[in-house]
Design a protein around this motif. Sequence first.
Motif, mmCIF file in Angstrom:
data_model
loop_
_atom_site.group_PDB
_atom_site.id
_atom_site.type_symbol
_atom_site.label_atom_id
_atom_site.label_comp_id
_atom_site.label_asym_id
_atom_site.label_seq_id
_atom_site.Cartn_x
_atom_site.Cartn_y
_atom_site.Cartn_z
ATOM 1 N N VAL A 33 0.870 -1.387 -0.042
ATOM 2 C CA VAL A 33 -0.003 0.051 -0.277
ATOM 3 C C VAL A 33 0.849 1.160 0.007
ATOM 4 N N ARG A 34 1.984 1.155 0.897
ATOM 5 C CA ARG A 34 2.813 2.372 1.114
ATOM 6 C C ARG A 34 3.460 2.812 -0.371
ATOM 7 N N ASP A 35 3.944 1.777 -0.960
ATOM 8 C CA ASP A 35 4.877 2.021 -2.135
ATOM 9 C C ASP A 35 3.768 2.348 -3.245
ATOM 10 N N LYS A 42 3.525 -1.158 -7.957
ATOM 11 C CA LYS A 42 2.923 -2.248 -7.552
ATOM 12 C C LYS A 42 3.962 -3.187 -7.119
ATOM 13 N N LYS A 43 4.374 -3.503 -5.732
ATOM 14 C CA LYS A 43 5.487 -4.300 -5.233
ATOM 15 C C LYS A 43 4.964 -5.849 -5.819
ATOM 16 N N LYS A 44 5.996 -6.510 -5.768
ATOM 17 C CA LYS A 44 5.864 -7.750 -6.158
ATOM 18 C C LYS A 44 5.668 -8.839 -4.848
ATOM 19 N N ARG A 119 -0.086 -2.828 16.084
ATOM 20 C CA ARG A 119 1.137 -3.695 16.218
ATOM 21 C C ARG A 119 2.163 -3.248 15.020
ATOM 22 N N ARG A 120 1.748 -2.516 14.081
ATOM 23 C CA ARG A 120 2.647 -2.291 12.939
ATOM 24 C C ARG A 120 3.622 -1.052 13.424
ATOM 25 N N ASP A 121 4.776 -1.071 12.457
ATOM 26 C CA ASP A 121 5.986 -0.285 13.192
ATOM 27 C C ASP A 121 5.377 1.272 12.816
ATOM 28 N N PHE A 122 5.023 1.749 11.728
ATOM 29 C CA PHE A 122 4.965 2.929 11.397
ATOM 30 C C PHE A 122 3.646 3.317 10.763
ATOM 31 N N ILE A 124 2.975 4.836 8.112
ATOM 32 C CA ILE A 124 2.851 4.601 6.602
ATOM 33 C C ILE A 124 2.860 3.071 6.302
ATOM 34 N N ASN A 125 3.271 2.179 7.232
ATOM 35 C CA ASN A 125 3.169 0.754 7.055
ATOM 36 C C ASN A 125 1.831 0.267 7.460
ATOM 37 N N ALA A 126 0.959 1.040 8.206
ATOM 38 C CA ALA A 126 -0.180 0.489 8.843
ATOM 39 C C ALA A 126 -1.436 0.691 8.045
ATOM 40 N N ASP A 166 9.231 -2.323 22.926
ATOM 41 C CA ASP A 166 8.381 -3.485 22.402
ATOM 42 C C ASP A 166 9.395 -4.187 21.540
ATOM 43 N N ASP A 167 9.852 -3.641 20.272
ATOM 44 C CA ASP A 167 10.491 -4.235 19.431
ATOM 45 C C ASP A 167 11.529 -3.447 18.920
ATOM 46 N N PRO A 168 13.189 -3.407 19.446
ATOM 47 C CA PRO A 168 13.847 -2.601 19.295
ATOM 48 C C PRO A 168 14.623 -2.604 17.772
ATOM 49 N N LEU A 169 13.984 -3.565 17.073
ATOM 50 C CA LEU A 169 14.489 -3.576 15.694
ATOM 51 C C LEU A 169 13.799 -2.452 14.969
ATOM 52 N N ARG A 170 12.520 -2.011 15.420
ATOM 53 C CA ARG A 170 12.093 -0.904 14.553
ATOM 54 C C ARG A 170 12.854 0.357 14.547
ATOM 55 N N MET A 171 13.662 0.609 15.569
ATOM 56 C CA MET A 171 14.808 1.699 15.496
ATOM 57 C C MET A 171 15.377 1.641 14.371
ATOM 58 N N MET A 172 15.852 0.430 13.958
ATOM 59 C CA MET A 172 16.866 0.335 12.736
ATOM 60 C C MET A 172 15.983 0.624 11.519
ATOM 61 N N ARG A 173 14.775 0.045 11.568
ATOM 62 C CA ARG A 173 13.921 0.059 10.653
ATOM 63 C C ARG A 173 13.487 1.849 10.247
ATOM 64 N N ALA A 174 13.096 2.376 11.448
ATOM 65 C CA ALA A 174 13.006 3.889 11.129
ATOM 66 C C ALA A 174 13.809 4.464 10.588
ATOM 67 N N ILE A 175 15.069 4.304 10.989
ATOM 68 C CA ILE A 175 16.039 5.034 10.107
ATOM 69 C C ILE A 175 16.533 4.251 8.846
ATOM 70 N N ARG A 176 16.071 3.153 8.605
ATOM 71 C CA ARG A 176 16.251 2.552 6.976
ATOM 72 C C ARG A 176 15.098 3.194 6.175
ATOM 73 N N PHE A 177 14.028 3.466 6.878
ATOM 74 C CA PHE A 177 13.074 3.731 5.873
ATOM 75 C C PHE A 177 13.274 5.413 5.755
HETATM 76 P P1 ATP Z 1 10.157 -3.546 2.066
HETATM 77 O O1 ATP Z 1 9.735 -4.992 1.869
HETATM 78 O O2 ATP Z 1 10.265 -2.611 1.194
HETATM 79 O O3 ATP Z 1 11.328 -3.335 2.795
HETATM 80 P P2 ATP Z 1 7.875 -3.600 3.836
HETATM 81 O O4 ATP Z 1 7.128 -2.492 4.567
HETATM 82 O O5 ATP Z 1 7.080 -4.567 2.925
HETATM 83 O O6 ATP Z 1 8.994 -2.746 3.135
HETATM 84 P P3 ATP Z 1 8.738 -5.762 5.529
HETATM 85 O O7 ATP Z 1 9.707 -6.030 6.386
HETATM 86 O O8 ATP Z 1 8.278 -6.568 4.226
HETATM 87 O O9 ATP Z 1 8.480 -4.241 5.199
HETATM 88 O O10 ATP Z 1 7.179 -5.981 6.334
HETATM 89 C C1 ATP Z 1 5.980 -5.836 6.008
HETATM 90 C C2 ATP Z 1 5.184 -5.234 7.077
HETATM 91 O O11 ATP Z 1 5.081 -5.952 8.052
HETATM 92 C C3 ATP Z 1 5.426 -3.651 7.151
HETATM 93 O O12 ATP Z 1 5.068 -2.811 6.284
HETATM 94 C C4 ATP Z 1 4.847 -3.512 8.395
HETATM 95 O O13 ATP Z 1 3.608 -3.217 8.686
HETATM 96 C C5 ATP Z 1 5.151 -4.729 9.394
HETATM 97 N N1 ATP Z 1 6.263 -4.794 10.096
HETATM 98 C C6 ATP Z 1 7.278 -5.363 9.491
HETATM 99 N N2 ATP Z 1 8.471 -5.496 10.642
HETATM 100 C C7 ATP Z 1 7.892 -5.051 11.540
HETATM 101 C C8 ATP Z 1 8.073 -4.797 12.760
HETATM 102 N N3 ATP Z 1 9.339 -5.142 13.292
HETATM 103 N N4 ATP Z 1 7.356 -4.261 13.908
HETATM 104 C C9 ATP Z 1 6.222 -3.732 13.371
HETATM 105 N N5 ATP Z 1 5.748 -4.233 12.091
HETATM 106 C C10 ATP Z 1 6.606 -4.795 11.362
#
Ligand code: ATP
Length: 477
Positions: A33-35, A42-44, A119-122, A124-126, A166-177
Amino acid sequence: MKLKKAIDHKIFEIVSEAAAELNQQVFVVGGYVRDFLLKDEKKKDIDFVTVGSGIELAKRVHSKMEGASKLSVFKRYGTAMFVWEDTELEFVGARRESYSEDSRKPFVEDGSLEDDQKRRDFTINALAIAVNKENFGELLDPFGGISDLKNKIIRTPLSPDITYSDDPLRMMRAIRFAAQLNFTIEENSFQSIIKNAERIEIVSKERVMDEFQKIMMTDKPSVGLKLLDDAGLMKFILPELVALKGIEEMEGQTHKDNFYHTLEVVDNISPNTDNIWLRWAALLHDIGKAPTKRYDKNIGWTFHSHEFVGSKMVYKIFKRLKLPMGQAMKYVQKIVMLSSRPIALIDENVTDAALRRLLFDAGEDIEDLFTLCKADITTKNERKQFRFKKNFNLVEQKLKEVEQRDRIRDFQPPVSGDEIMETFGIGPGKEIGIIKSAIKEAILEGEIKNERESALNYMFELGKKLYLTPKLKRSDL
Ligand code: ATP
Ligand code: MG
């Protein structure tokens, strides 16, 4: 808002049909949806979330798609996926998550769509788009994801302190995005990352590095690398890099800030290579400068043998970060080790022997080495900049000429160990190594040509010096 054109494809019709049969709500969420909204792309890979069993829905959809790959079911996570044509479809049941202090692994129970979006990270990803017939194409955006997409903001759906803790990996993901999409991390979020930075230690190295590698592959990696440092995450990932920070002064003499210099070099090299390991070599090319830094009254700041120390550090860093220890690591070590050699050859009177030695040591990686050396020029003085580049081109030209004549790049010993043993009637022993390396040295030094005939003659001379009696005549070979 209706977003029919985002999901106007056979896949979504089939999913819709299967969901109707099971009487389940289904939505497409996340990156797809985001992309689409961001880049009309349209992502694959498509993530579906359904209220009910994701696995049951996946099975039903799978049965309707001819030629699909085998269905993979992950019972523990309540997910299932398969590939159809070139598209990866993943299904999950909507869920509510709660976390404990010491782990990224949540306690999971069934939930509503909104629980799942939370529960999603951001934000824009929700974002979710409904796929059922009644509301096909309807956008569900409870957390302001659309507005954050417009304003290019990375924001968490819940309080950032909870999300990151809750999930510190999200800090890396924030910066990556932020780095990938050229977005800004919302201020509260960034403060919260700073606060939670050390919790990155509970995340597996592999996951952290997945995100780090994505940062390394952005057009301008310094953006993400700088954010990692500002957030206080870099010191948990690559403290050796943080150690390059700062400028010291002694008796009025300073040296450059090797941290910022390094970031510039990585940015400079990136338009010229998509080889992630060459980018890593740029990142680590000066890594040995912190431990080797000395001040000498007569010569000023020195970093003696920082390339050697640096290439040793590459091993430790790769091992710690669980990066591939085979070819990739050896390649980075080699480039780091050789990173100062070409500049030492920028001299009118550089000898062919020195050029041959560099060709021998760099082998097939000689071009990559030069790509790094050119990226390493970060002087802001345009005249110097121009002169350095011109000099490098000159060295490259000379190298080409030498290579054409002497073919050192993929050097093969012109005489084999077996031949040496046979010629002198000796078994394996240190003489073989001595003779082989003496032949190689003579070639590199230009005493003999890089060809078999000269090498054989030379071998007989060496034999005499070593008091070996030949069992074969020169003409036998
Ligand atoms: P891309 O594939 O381009 O890196 P993406 O948004 O599809 O981006 P994915 O890692 O494939 O990223 O994850 C798919 C979806 O799952 C994300 O858009 C997000 O909603 C959710 N998600 C992934 N990892 C996490 C996380 N650590 N915490 C919360 N939600 C997450
Ligand atoms: Mg994805």
